[in-house]
Design a protein around this motif. Structure first.
Motif, PDB file in Angstrom:
ATOM      1  N   LEU A 157       0.816  -1.221   0.000  1.00 53.47           N
ATOM      2  CA  LEU A 157       0.000   0.000   0.000  1.00 53.47           C
ATOM      3  C   LEU A 157       0.843   1.262   0.000  1.00 53.47           C
ATOM      4  CD1 LEU A 157      -2.808  -1.048   2.531  1.00 53.47           C
ATOM      5  CD2 LEU A 157      -2.916  -1.020   0.036  1.00 53.47           C
ATOM      6  N   SER A 158       2.104   1.142   0.412  1.00 50.55           N
ATOM      7  CA  SER A 158       2.982   2.316   0.449  1.00 50.55           C
ATOM      8  C   SER A 158       3.614   2.612  -0.916  1.00 50.55           C
ATOM      9  CB  SER A 158       4.095   2.115   1.479  1.00 50.55           C
ATOM     10  OG  SER A 158       4.916   1.005   1.126  1.00 50.55           O
ATOM     11  N   GLN A 159       3.539   1.648  -1.833  1.00 50.18           N
ATOM     12  CA  GLN A 159       4.145   1.814  -3.154  1.00 50.18           C
ATOM     13  C   GLN A 159       3.122   2.428  -4.118  1.00 50.18           C
ATOM     14  OE1 GLN A 159       7.613   0.423  -4.194  1.00 50.18           O
ATOM     15  NE2 GLN A 159       7.652   1.028  -2.057  1.00 50.18           N
ATOM     16  N   VAL A 160       2.893   3.716  -3.966  1.00 51.36           N
ATOM     17  CA  VAL A 160       1.902   4.421  -4.777  1.00 51.36           C
ATOM     18  C   VAL A 160       2.548   5.649  -5.408  1.00 51.36           C
ATOM     19  CG1 VAL A 160      -0.328   5.612  -4.786  1.00 51.36           C
ATOM     20  CG2 VAL A 160       0.031   3.648  -3.278  1.00 51.36           C
ATOM     21  N   PRO A 161       2.432   5.813  -6.734  1.00 49.18           N
ATOM     22  CA  PRO A 161       2.989   7.001  -7.388  1.00 49.18           C
ATOM     23  C   PRO A 161       2.189   8.252  -7.011  1.00 49.18           C
ATOM     24  CG  PRO A 161       2.523   5.228  -8.958  1.00 49.18           C
ATOM     25  CD  PRO A 161       1.841   4.872  -7.689  1.00 49.18           C
ATOM     26  N   PHE A 162       2.845   9.418  -7.130  1.00 51.66           N
ATOM     27  CA  PHE A 162       2.178  10.670  -6.803  1.00 51.66           C
ATOM     28  C   PHE A 162       2.425  11.714  -7.899  1.00 51.66           C
ATOM     29  CE2 PHE A 162       2.464   8.750  -2.575  1.00 51.66           C
ATOM     30  CZ  PHE A 162       1.187   8.982  -2.087  1.00 51.66           C
ATOM     31  N   PRO A 163       1.815  11.544  -9.067  1.00 52.18           N
ATOM     32  CA  PRO A 163       1.915  12.594 -10.089  1.00 52.18           C
ATOM     33  C   PRO A 163       1.155  13.835  -9.634  1.00 52.18           C
ATOM     34  CG  PRO A 163       0.337  10.927 -10.762  1.00 52.18           C
ATOM     35  CD  PRO A 163       0.974  10.417  -9.506  1.00 52.18           C
ATOM     36  N   SER A 164       1.624  14.988 -10.049  1.00 49.91           N
ATOM     37  CA  SER A 164       1.025  16.243  -9.572  1.00 49.91           C
ATOM     38  C   SER A 164      -0.079  16.762 -10.472  1.00 49.91           C
ATOM     39  CB  SER A 164       2.118  17.311  -9.452  1.00 49.91           C
ATOM     40  OG  SER A 164       2.695  17.593 -10.721  1.00 49.91           O
ATOM     41  N   ALA A 165      -0.310  16.125 -11.624  1.00 48.43           N
ATOM     42  CA  ALA A 165      -1.305  16.626 -12.566  1.00 48.43           C
ATOM     43  C   ALA A 165      -2.708  16.539 -11.970  1.00 48.43           C
ATOM     44  CB  ALA A 165      -1.247  15.833 -13.867  1.00 48.43           C
ATOM     45  N   ARG A 166      -3.504  17.549 -12.261  1.00 53.15           N
ATOM     46  CA  ARG A 166      -4.919  17.520 -11.908  1.00 53.15           C
ATOM     47  C   ARG A 166      -5.670  16.893 -13.084  1.00 53.15           C
ATOM     48  NH1 ARG A 166      -5.475  22.534 -10.987  1.00 53.15           N
ATOM     49  NH2 ARG A 166      -6.498  23.208 -12.908  1.00 53.15           N
ATOM     50  N   ARG A 207       3.829  17.919 -20.219  1.00 52.94           N
ATOM     51  CA  ARG A 207       2.881  18.760 -19.476  1.00 52.94           C
ATOM     52  C   ARG A 207       3.602  19.769 -18.610  1.00 52.94           C
ATOM     53  NH1 ARG A 207       1.130  19.423 -14.572  1.00 52.94           N
ATOM     54  NH2 ARG A 207       2.353  17.688 -13.749  1.00 52.94           N
ATOM     55  N   LEU A 208       4.648  19.307 -17.915  1.00 52.74           N
ATOM     56  CA  LEU A 208       5.400  20.207 -17.041  1.00 52.74           C
ATOM     57  C   LEU A 208       6.090  21.290 -17.860  1.00 52.74           C
ATOM     58  CD1 LEU A 208       5.875  20.392 -13.981  1.00 52.74           C
ATOM     59  CD2 LEU A 208       8.026  19.180 -14.311  1.00 52.74           C
ATOM     60  N   GLY A 209       6.599  20.902 -19.029  1.00 53.58           N
ATOM     61  CA  GLY A 209       7.214  21.891 -19.911  1.00 53.58           C
ATOM     62  C   GLY A 209       6.218  22.907 -20.422  1.00 53.58           C
ATOM     63  N   MET A 210       4.962  22.483 -20.625  1.00 58.45           N
ATOM     64  CA  MET A 210       3.902  23.392 -21.069  1.00 58.45           C
ATOM     65  C   MET A 210       3.420  24.292 -19.938  1.00 58.45           C
ATOM     66  SD  MET A 210       3.077  22.773 -24.336  1.00 58.45           S
ATOM     67  CE  MET A 210       1.335  23.113 -24.567  1.00 58.45           C
ATOM     68  N   GLY A 211       3.708  23.901 -18.714  1.00 62.67           N
ATOM     69  CA  GLY A 211       3.307  24.711 -17.571  1.00 62.67           C
ATOM     70  C   GLY A 211       1.824  24.649 -17.271  1.00 62.67           C
ATOM     71  N   PRO A 267      -1.253  22.674 -15.304  1.00 62.88           N
ATOM     72  CA  PRO A 267      -1.437  21.702 -14.214  1.00 62.88           C
ATOM     73  C   PRO A 267      -2.532  20.678 -14.463  1.00 62.88           C
ATOM     74  CG  PRO A 267      -2.543  23.750 -13.658  1.00 62.88           C
ATOM     75  CD  PRO A 267      -1.847  23.982 -14.980  1.00 62.88           C
ATOM     76  N   GLU A 268      -3.338  20.821 -15.534  1.00 58.61           N
ATOM     77  CA  GLU A 268      -4.507  19.968 -15.707  1.00 58.61           C
ATOM     78  C   GLU A 268      -4.436  19.128 -16.973  1.00 58.61           C
ATOM     79  OE1 GLU A 268      -9.037  20.838 -14.853  1.00 58.61           O
ATOM     80  OE2 GLU A 268      -8.551  21.516 -16.888  1.00 58.61           O
ATOM     81  N   ILE A 269      -4.878  17.876 -16.852  1.00 68.39           N
ATOM     82  CA  ILE A 269      -5.033  16.975 -17.994  1.00 68.39           C
ATOM     83  C   ILE A 269      -6.505  16.579 -18.079  1.00 68.39           C
ATOM     84  CG2 ILE A 269      -4.374  14.767 -19.030  1.00 68.39           C
ATOM     85  CD1 ILE A 269      -1.820  14.853 -17.350  1.00 68.39           C
ATOM     86  N   VAL A 270      -7.053  16.655 -19.280  1.00 68.77           N
ATOM     87  CA  VAL A 270      -8.444  16.253 -19.491  1.00 68.77           C
ATOM     88  C   VAL A 270      -8.463  14.938 -20.274  1.00 68.77           C
ATOM     89  CG1 VAL A 270     -10.686  16.869 -20.466  1.00 68.77           C
ATOM     90  CG2 VAL A 270      -9.206  18.651 -19.510  1.00 68.77           C
ATOM     91  N   ILE A 271      -9.162  13.943 -19.732  1.00 69.69           N
ATOM     92  CA  ILE A 271      -9.350  12.661 -20.419  1.00 69.69           C
ATOM     93  C   ILE A 271     -10.746  12.662 -21.031  1.00 69.69           C
ATOM     94  CG2 ILE A 271      -9.393  10.145 -20.190  1.00 69.69           C
ATOM     95  CD1 ILE A 271      -7.619  10.392 -17.751  1.00 69.69           C
TER      96      ILE A 271
END
Length: 319
Positions: A174-183, A253-257, A259-263
């Motif tokens: 349960l501790s092995q979880v990624p944490f991407p910052s994208a909304r 995404r980070l290069g574009m600056g 914070p949000e991704i739309v699926i």
């Protein structure tokens, strides 16, 4: 006029129309999963088109720091001590890189850290140093290479990589979880995450806590087809019904600056899983397959993109 109609509706013409209709219906019935014969034929045609087109220019905005044979000879065998990785990262910062992406994972503590070696020697040192003196030495800055590397990563725009394990191996934590910052936002918003028809992962192999100080993270996984060739890559995968972006997508995404991704999903036909039709950042829309993959538009053969030896970066010879 009568003769013309007969020619239009002649038997060969009607047979051709019927054949085309049958072929279209047959292909439609396969859905996104084509039989091996058809998919292999499709791949061969695609490979031929790439060869006919030939290499094309790239944007010049991507440079690869290559841990090549020269670097291994000058620095030593891989993996390198993470204080050296920190030096290389600082050098890349100074070069003016907008974003740094690490297509590698640091899942275990650095065994070359002096603090780790001192802890192993603590039973011997206790006869020489008091517990207080030993504790003071262990807390000195620079003795823990993971902390040094982590502090350096936290000073810039960095994307760390991690790897998904697709098959169940009963090693999930349960501790092995990624944490991407994208909304992440879904369109339409009525579709829950668990209905996304993305490729599912069982668990993630992430970086040690001391190193996990990057602005965001992305998975490294690429999937091969039946011939063992990478022709498409996932931009999103999911674990425990939560969608996660890829390393390449997060670097962009980070290069574009933004914070949000739309699926974007297709809900016109009611199905148990909602097929993905594309992703967007700002005004840029990227169409994808139903499971969130895109075809790779190969720019050319190996070494098409600009690269510099990691040793040259460390030796301050890179421009």
């Amino acid at each position: 006029m009568h003769i013309r109609k007969n020619r239009i509706f002649s038997l060969p013409f009607l047979a051709g129309c019927v054949l085309i209709l049958v072929a279209v219906l047959l292909l439609y019935s396969f859905g996104s999963k084509k039989p091996v014969f058809f998919s292999s034929l499709d791949h061969k045609v695609m490979d031929l088109m790439f060869r006919i087109r030939g290499p094309v220019d790239h944007s010049g905005q991507v440079a690869i720091v290559d841990i090549d044979e020269k670097s291994l000879k000058m620095v030593g065998q891989w993996p390198w001590p993470r204080d050296i990785m920190a030096q290389m990262t600082r050098a890349i910062y100074r070069s003016g890189a907008r974003v740094i992406g690490f297509d590698m994972v640091f899942p275990e503590p650095d065994r070359t850290s002096p603090v780790r070696q001192l802890k192993d020697l603590s039973p011997v040192l206790q006869g020489i140093l008091s517990e207080k003196q030993l504790a003071q030495i262990l807390t000195r800055s620079g003795l823990d290479h993971d902390l040094v590397f982590g502090e350096t990563i936290g000073q810039g725009r960095v994307v760390l990589g991690y790897a998904f394990q697709l098959k169940k191996d009963d090693l999930k934590s349960l501790s092995q979880v990624p944490f991407p910052s994208a909304r992440i936002r879904l369109v339409p918003e009525t579709v829950p995450f668990k209905r996304l028809s993305l490729i599912s992962a069982y668990r993630a192999l992430v970086n040690v806590e001391a190193v996990s100080t990057a602005q965001t993270e992305g998975f490294l996984n690429v999937l091969t087809d039946e011939s063992g060739t990478v022709r498409q890559v996932p931009l999103f995968m999911k674990m425990d019904d939560v969608p996660y972006p890829s390393l390449a997508f997060e670097i962009w995404r980070l290069g574009m600056g933004n914070p949000e991704i739309v699926i974007h999903t297709d809900t016109r036909i009611p199905t148990a899983m909602a097929p993905v039709i594309g992703l967007s950042i700002g005004r840029t829309f990227i169409p994808t397959s139903n499971d969130g993959q895109i075809l790779v538009n190969h720019r050319g053969p190996v070494n098409t993109f600009d690269s510099v030896s990691a040793w040259e970066v460390l030796d301050k010879k890179a421009h």
